[in-house]
Design a protein around this motif. Structure first.
Motif, PDB file in Angstrom:
ATOM      1  N   ASN A  19       0.827  -1.215   0.000  1.00 34.70           N
ATOM      2  CA  ASN A  19       0.000   0.000   0.000  1.00 34.70           C
ATOM      3  C   ASN A  19       0.862   1.266   0.000  1.00 34.70           C
ATOM      4  O   ASN A  19       0.816   2.065   0.937  1.00 34.70           O
ATOM      5  N   GLU A  20       1.612   1.445  -1.080  1.00 35.34           N
ATOM      6  CA  GLU A  20       2.530   2.578  -1.179  1.00 35.34           C
ATOM      7  C   GLU A  20       2.183   3.512  -2.332  1.00 35.34           C
ATOM      8  O   GLU A  20       3.036   4.281  -2.770  1.00 35.34           O
ATOM      9  N   SER A  42       3.494  -7.274  -1.022  1.00 31.29           N
ATOM     10  CA  SER A  42       2.793  -8.186  -0.116  1.00 31.29           C
ATOM     11  C   SER A  42       1.284  -7.959  -0.189  1.00 31.29           C
ATOM     12  O   SER A  42       0.639  -7.618   0.789  1.00 31.29           O
ATOM     13  N   TYR A  43       0.753  -8.091  -1.408  1.00 30.39           N
ATOM     14  CA  TYR A  43      -0.691  -8.040  -1.672  1.00 30.39           C
ATOM     15  C   TYR A  43      -1.323  -6.709  -1.275  1.00 30.39           C
ATOM     16  O   TYR A  43      -2.243  -6.657  -0.450  1.00 30.39           O
ATOM     17  N   GLY A  47      -3.940  -0.172  -5.060  1.00 31.45           N
ATOM     18  CA  GLY A  47      -3.568   0.108  -6.442  1.00 31.45           C
ATOM     19  C   GLY A  47      -2.076   0.028  -6.703  1.00 31.45           C
ATOM     20  O   GLY A  47      -1.637   0.164  -7.857  1.00 31.45           O
ATOM     21  N   THR A  48      -1.293  -0.189  -5.645  1.00 34.24           N
ATOM     22  CA  THR A  48       0.162  -0.281  -5.817  1.00 34.24           C
ATOM     23  C   THR A  48       0.542  -1.406  -6.781  1.00 34.24           C
ATOM     24  O   THR A  48       1.338  -1.208  -7.702  1.00 34.24           O
ATOM     25  N   ALA A  89      10.013   1.766  -0.231  1.00 34.59           N
ATOM     26  CA  ALA A  89       9.136   2.374  -1.230  1.00 34.59           C
ATOM     27  C   ALA A  89       8.984   3.878  -1.052  1.00 34.59           C
ATOM     28  O   ALA A  89       8.589   4.581  -1.988  1.00 34.59           O
ATOM     29  N   ASP A  90       9.293   4.392   0.148  1.00 32.83           N
ATOM     30  CA  ASP A  90       9.169   5.828   0.392  1.00 32.83           C
ATOM     31  C   ASP A  90      10.524   6.538   0.345  1.00 32.83           C
ATOM     32  O   ASP A  90      10.677   7.629   0.879  1.00 32.83           O
TER      33      ASP A  90
END
Length: 267
Positions: A19-20, A42-43, A47-48, A89-90
């Motif tokens: 979720n990123e 990881s699922y 929309g990532t 991811a950030d």
């Protein structure tokens, strides 16, 4: 043979996500110079995954999240190249850092791994103190010379077989999206650290549950000058201390759960 040049080293950029969306785009753009971009998701439900799936430069693989060390170890195995750039991811690689990375891996006397200092960002503002001013992590290394130790499941630790260096340019880290997101992150870290403690047979202690969070806040806000970051510093230091408190709360819950299970199986 005289005159022969060393072949250009290839680089794999590795990222783990959950979720990123809203952050992963900048991260991917900043590593587009790599020869390969591999993302282990990881699922995600925001929309990532769909974004990554449609990106022409990205190879995305979905894998269930067990803990940070296991997920990063899995991602490492997916790399096609020996040189690996491992990012969250950030995090964003600046143009000057890109240049330094390329120059570094193509040096004849390159080390096996490199530390990166990070510039922390509170939303879009710099966080200059609050305990993070000396933060550094391994981000660039040879896969054949390093592995993540399985002794830690959060704040994963890289073990390097060889020498290490430090890059001069900083990695940009968008650590704070909003209050609820950062709070959730700190609580999750605290729970994972509690599992580490539980597996190592460390026992819950009421006194430490009071002292440790208080010390964390005092150390980061006063001694590490979080007060100079203003309201941002107060928020970050408070939530970091909350994560430490959650570590003890979760350890207490795990011990109670274990005791209950023990009594239930007793004849």
């Amino acid at each position: 043979m005289a005159g022969l040049r060393t072949p250009k080293q290839k680089l794999s950029a590795l990222i783990i996500t959950y979720n990123e969306i809203g952050y992963i785009e900048k991260c991917i753009d900043s590593v587009s110079f790599a020869d390969e971009i591999v993302v282990v998701d990881s699922y995600s439900t925001d929309g990532t995954y769909e974004y990554l799936l449609s990106h022409p430069k990205v190879r995305v693989i979905q894998n269930p999240f067990k803990n940070f060390t296991a997920q990063k170890s899995f991602a490492l195995k997916q790399s096609s190249n020996d040189w690996v750039l491992f990012l969250d991811a950030d995090e964003v690689v600046t143009k000057s850092l890109q240049t330094e990375i390329i120059e570094t891996i193509n040096k004849e006397n390159a080390d096996e791994a490199y530390w990166f200092y990070r510039q922390f960002m509170f939303q879009n503002e710099r966080l200059n103190f609050s305990g993070w001013q000396t933060d550094k992590n391994y981000r660039l290394f040879r896969k054949s010379k390093a592995h993540f130790t399985d002794k830690k499941i959060v704040h994963e630790t890289l073990v390097v077989d060889g020498t290490s260096g430090i890059l001069q340019e900083k990695l940009i880290h968008y650590c704070y999206k909003d209050y609820q997101d950062y709070k959730g992150k700190m609580l999750k870290y605290g729970q994972l650290k509690a599992k580490e403690d539980f597996y190592r047979e460390k026992h819950f202690n009421y006194l430490l549950m009071i002292i440790k969070p208080a010390w964390k806040f005092f150390n980061h806000y006063i001694l590490r000058l979080g007060i100079l970051d203003g309201k941002k510093g107060w928020t970050i230091c408070y939530l970091n201390a909350l994560g430490v408190l959650e570590r003890f709360r979760e350890l207490k819950r795990l011990e109670k759960k274990n005791q209950l299970a023990y009594y239930l199986v007793m004849p």
